[in-house]
Design an enzyme around this catalytic site. Structure first.
Site, PDB file in Angstrom:
ATOM      1  N   GLY A  47       0.459  -1.345  -0.245  1.00 53.35           N
ATOM      2  CA  GLY A  47       0.123   0.308   0.308  1.00 53.35           C
ATOM      3  C   GLY A  47       0.838   1.429   0.272  1.00 53.35           C
ATOM      4  N   GLN A  76       3.440   9.682   1.217  1.00 52.95           N
ATOM      5  CA  GLN A  76       4.444   9.109   1.669  1.00 52.95           C
ATOM      6  C   GLN A  76       5.334   9.345   0.119  1.00 52.95           C
ATOM      7  OE1 GLN A  76       2.056   5.529   2.297  1.00 52.95           O
ATOM      8  NE2 GLN A  76       4.890   5.210   3.130  1.00 52.95           N
ATOM      9  N   CYS A 107       5.958  -0.357   7.784  1.00 53.08           N
ATOM     10  CA  CYS A 107       5.245   0.972   6.292  1.00 53.08           C
ATOM     11  C   CYS A 107       6.623   0.957   5.543  1.00 53.08           C
ATOM     12  CB  CYS A 107       5.275   2.056   7.558  1.00 53.08           C
ATOM     13  SG  CYS A 107       4.983   3.925   6.464  1.00 53.08           S
ATOM     14  N   LEU A 108       6.849   1.206   4.752  1.00 49.94           N
ATOM     15  CA  LEU A 108       7.494   1.731   3.348  1.00 49.94           C
ATOM     16  C   LEU A 108       8.420   3.194   4.225  1.00 49.94           C
ATOM     17  CD1 LEU A 108       5.817   1.787   0.012  1.00 49.94           C
ATOM     18  CD2 LEU A 108       7.288  -0.424   1.433  1.00 49.94           C
ATOM     19  N   HIS A 136      -4.577   1.639   7.577  1.00 49.11           N
ATOM     20  CA  HIS A 136      -3.288   2.059   7.742  1.00 49.11           C
ATOM     21  C   HIS A 136      -3.085   3.472   6.326  1.00 49.11           C
ATOM     22  CE1 HIS A 136       1.449   1.240   7.895  1.00 49.11           C
ATOM     23  NE2 HIS A 136       1.645   1.794   7.325  1.00 49.11           N
ATOM     24  N   GLU A 137      -3.585   3.718   4.809  1.00 46.74           N
ATOM     25  CA  GLU A 137      -3.087   4.236   4.188  1.00 46.74           C
ATOM     26  C   GLU A 137      -3.650   5.609   4.591  1.00 46.74           C
ATOM     27  OE1 GLU A 137      -0.409   3.734   2.140  1.00 46.74           O
ATOM     28  OE2 GLU A 137      -0.563   1.969   2.835  1.00 46.74           O
ATOM     29  N   HIS A 160      -2.156   7.978   6.774  1.00 47.56           N
ATOM     30  CA  HIS A 160      -1.741   8.771   6.429  1.00 47.56           C
ATOM     31  C   HIS A 160      -1.678   9.959   5.725  1.00 47.56           C
ATOM     32  CE1 HIS A 160       2.189   6.808   5.767  1.00 47.56           C
ATOM     33  NE2 HIS A 160       2.319   5.259   5.523  1.00 47.56           N
TER      34      HIS A 160
END
Length: 184
Positions: free
Chosen positions: A46, A51, A94-95, A136-137, A140
């Site tokens: 994701g 991000q 997480c990235l 989660h996304e 962000h």
């Protein structure tokens, strides 16, 4: 399509609240394509637009495993309508917080309204990994990271770890007065 740099903690842009797109047009679809290519390259499951430094309410997800056919999903202006009282725990990463994983407790099911890649308003019910990934996304997009769901101690340790790593990777001139104070 282009692979874009992914912002990492402690970058303050990750705390920005993203703006609605309103309409999924060619520019938003191009952003979605770049995000998807960036996510696959990372690799991840994701990615939210913030991000990659774009404060727009856009996210992409693909939960297909490596040996499966890719199944990308595109979401613009996602809005969680309902959350179940029942919760589930997944180990999240997480990235933007590389190489850090912790268990996070979230609602097990959600109902979501969003614009798809073709600018069609849709609603879906999600559970399991999809529900967790969407939450989660969407966090962000609201300026939150998964570490915000951890205990204060774990969150502060993670923040300190990435702040220290960022300081150590900057050239001395970029760090400014902090370096001079330590040397003096």
């Amino acid at each position: 399509m282009a692979i874009r740099p992914i912002l990492c903690l402690p970058d303050p842009k990750l705390r920005a609240v993203s703006e609605n797109v309103g309409v999924v047009d060619d520019s938003v679809r191009a952003l979605m394509d770049d995000m998807l290519e960036t996510m696959y390259d990372a690799p991840g499951i994701g990615l939210a637009a913030i991000q990659i430094g774009v404060a727009r309410r856009v996210l992409v997800i693909d939960l297909a495993k490596q040996d499966e056919t890719p199944a990308p999903q595109f979401f613009a202006d996602p809005e969680i309508l309902t959350r179940s009282e029942e919760t589930s725990v997944y180990e999240e990463g997480c990235l933007s917080v590389p190489d850090y994983y912790e268990e996070v407790n979230r609602p097990a099911k959600i109902r979501l309204r969003f614009l798809d890649r073709n600018n069609e308003r849709r609603e879906i019910e999600a559970e399991g990994l999809l529900a967790t990934c969407l939450q989660h996304e969407i966090d962000h997009l609201d300026g939150k990271l998964f570490i915000d769901h951890l205990s204060r101690l774990k969150r502060e340790r993670a923040i300190k770890k990435y702040a220290k790593a960022a300081r150590n990777s900057e050239p001395a001139a970029a760090r400014g007065p902090e370096i001079r104070e330590k040397q003096g």
